[in-house]
Write an enzyme that holds these catalytic residues in place. Structure first.
Site, mmCIF file in Angstrom:
data_model
loop_
_atom_site.group_PDB
_atom_site.id
_atom_site.type_symbol
_atom_site.label_atom_id
_atom_site.label_comp_id
_atom_site.label_asym_id
_atom_site.label_seq_id
_atom_site.Cartn_x
_atom_site.Cartn_y
_atom_site.Cartn_z
ATOM 1 N N SER A 145 0.793 -0.924 -0.075
ATOM 2 C CA SER A 145 0.182 -0.216 0.030
ATOM 3 C C SER A 145 0.916 1.360 -0.179
ATOM 4 O O SER A 145 1.785 1.218 -0.806
ATOM 5 C CB SER A 145 -0.696 -0.184 0.825
ATOM 6 O OG SER A 145 -2.041 1.237 1.272
ATOM 7 N N ASP A 223 -10.409 -5.988 -3.219
ATOM 8 C CA ASP A 223 -9.897 -4.547 -2.497
ATOM 9 C C ASP A 223 -10.756 -3.331 -2.567
ATOM 10 O O ASP A 223 -10.315 -2.552 -3.449
ATOM 11 C CB ASP A 223 -7.994 -4.075 -3.105
ATOM 12 C CG ASP A 223 -7.229 -3.396 -2.107
ATOM 13 O OD1 ASP A 223 -8.014 -2.434 -1.609
ATOM 14 O OD2 ASP A 223 -5.846 -3.733 -2.224
ATOM 15 N N HIS A 256 -7.370 -6.213 1.021
ATOM 16 C CA HIS A 256 -6.249 -5.238 0.885
ATOM 17 C C HIS A 256 -5.743 -5.606 2.801
ATOM 18 O O HIS A 256 -4.608 -4.733 2.662
ATOM 19 C CB HIS A 256 -6.551 -3.677 1.964
ATOM 20 C CG HIS A 256 -5.483 -2.848 1.327
ATOM 21 N ND1 HIS A 256 -5.254 -2.427 -0.622
ATOM 22 C CD2 HIS A 256 -5.297 -2.139 2.386
ATOM 23 C CE1 HIS A 256 -4.246 -1.642 -0.102
ATOM 24 N NE2 HIS A 256 -3.815 -1.198 1.184
#
Length: 278
Positions: A145, A223, A256
């Protein structure tokens, strides 16, 4: 340097250290996994950069990377995601301030005093690791991320430093997504030209062919941040235009979380080993 923790793990050692950072003007912690020694050859290093709200321990405790790192003989180094402390500027939002350093060098008050994570990762931390541990100068970088953004910009801005780069669900085009716009406007000011040097897509378009390194990106299609914040297809198009050796894998059903990372971290370690151990 002060050792905070040490644990035997897959015949190696998982350690946590604190040191005073001259770059960030505050004490910093990092975690390191030292695989069992194989011969007299110092092992290479994989740096892992974590995402928003994380510190150096999230990957250490959740990703399950140590078993394969021990098998391959790769040192894992996990820095924190920002400077920290009572005197370090902060914000009430989870996506700005402590835990959200974005791996850049801030230029705006009150952030510029401490928020120089790019310099810390480029210079101070690797020098510290080299001086305090038996490691080679061969290294690769990965992250998740915000940390995937960090890994990509570190590789793109430092040709020749890393053998390879990988990322899980990276923020590839921060200049154009809400997380990046919020952070960059505060850390870097309103001049959007200054933002471009911290944007993976812009850096890839400006890159030279001889500087390209093997790149692996995994992205879950479940995600919740995929459409609004991550947009890996934008980087894939830049890679296509630049003939950059990048593999983007869309993983069906994955989100995620660290469950996603744990599912594919072995692939990433073996990917990096191809180049680290040459």
């Amino acid at each position: 340097m002060e050792m905070l923790e040490e644990h035997r793990c897959f015949e190696g050692w998982q350690q946590r250290w604190r040191h005073d950072s001259s770059t960030l003007n505050c004490p910093m912690t990092f975690s390191i996994f030292l695989p069992p020694p194989r011969d007299h050859t110092p092992p290479p290093v994989l740096y892992w950069l974590s995402g928003l709200t994380c510190n150096d321990e999230n990957f250490t405790t959740k990703a399950g990377a140590q078993r394969v790192a021990a098998e391959l003989g790769i040192v894992l180094v996990m820095p924190d995601t920002s400077p920290r402390g009572e005197k370090v500027a902060n914000d009430d939002g989870y996506d700005l301030g402590q835990g959200a350093g974005f791996y850049l060098n801030a230029t705006q008050p009150p952030w510029a005093t401490h928020y120089r994570m790019y310099d810390y990762l480029r210079d101070e931390l690797p020098a510290l690791v080299q001086s305090q541990f038996n490691v080679s100068d061969r290294c690769a970088i990965s992250g998740h991320s915000m940390g995937g953004h960090g890994a990509l910009i570190m590789a793109l801005k430092n040709p020749g430093k890393y053998t390879s780069v990988s990322a899980f669900a990276p923020i590839v085009n921060p200049c154009s997504v809400p997380w990046g716009i919020k952070a960059f406007s505060r850390y870097l000011g309103e001049d959007k030209n200054a933002w471009l040097e911290w944007d993976s897509c812009a850096l890839m378009y400006a890159s030279n062919a001889q500087d390209a390194i093997p790149t692996l990106i995994d992205q879950g299609d479940n995600d919740q941040f995929l459409a609004d914040q991550l947009q890996p297809a934008v980087l894939a198009e830049a890679a296509r235009q630049k003939a950059w050796p990048m593999t983007l894998r869309i993983q069906p059903g994955y989100d995620h979380s660290y469950y996603f990372i744990a599912s594919f971290i072995e692939d990433h370690l073996r990917f990096h080993a191809q180049y680290l151990l040459k």
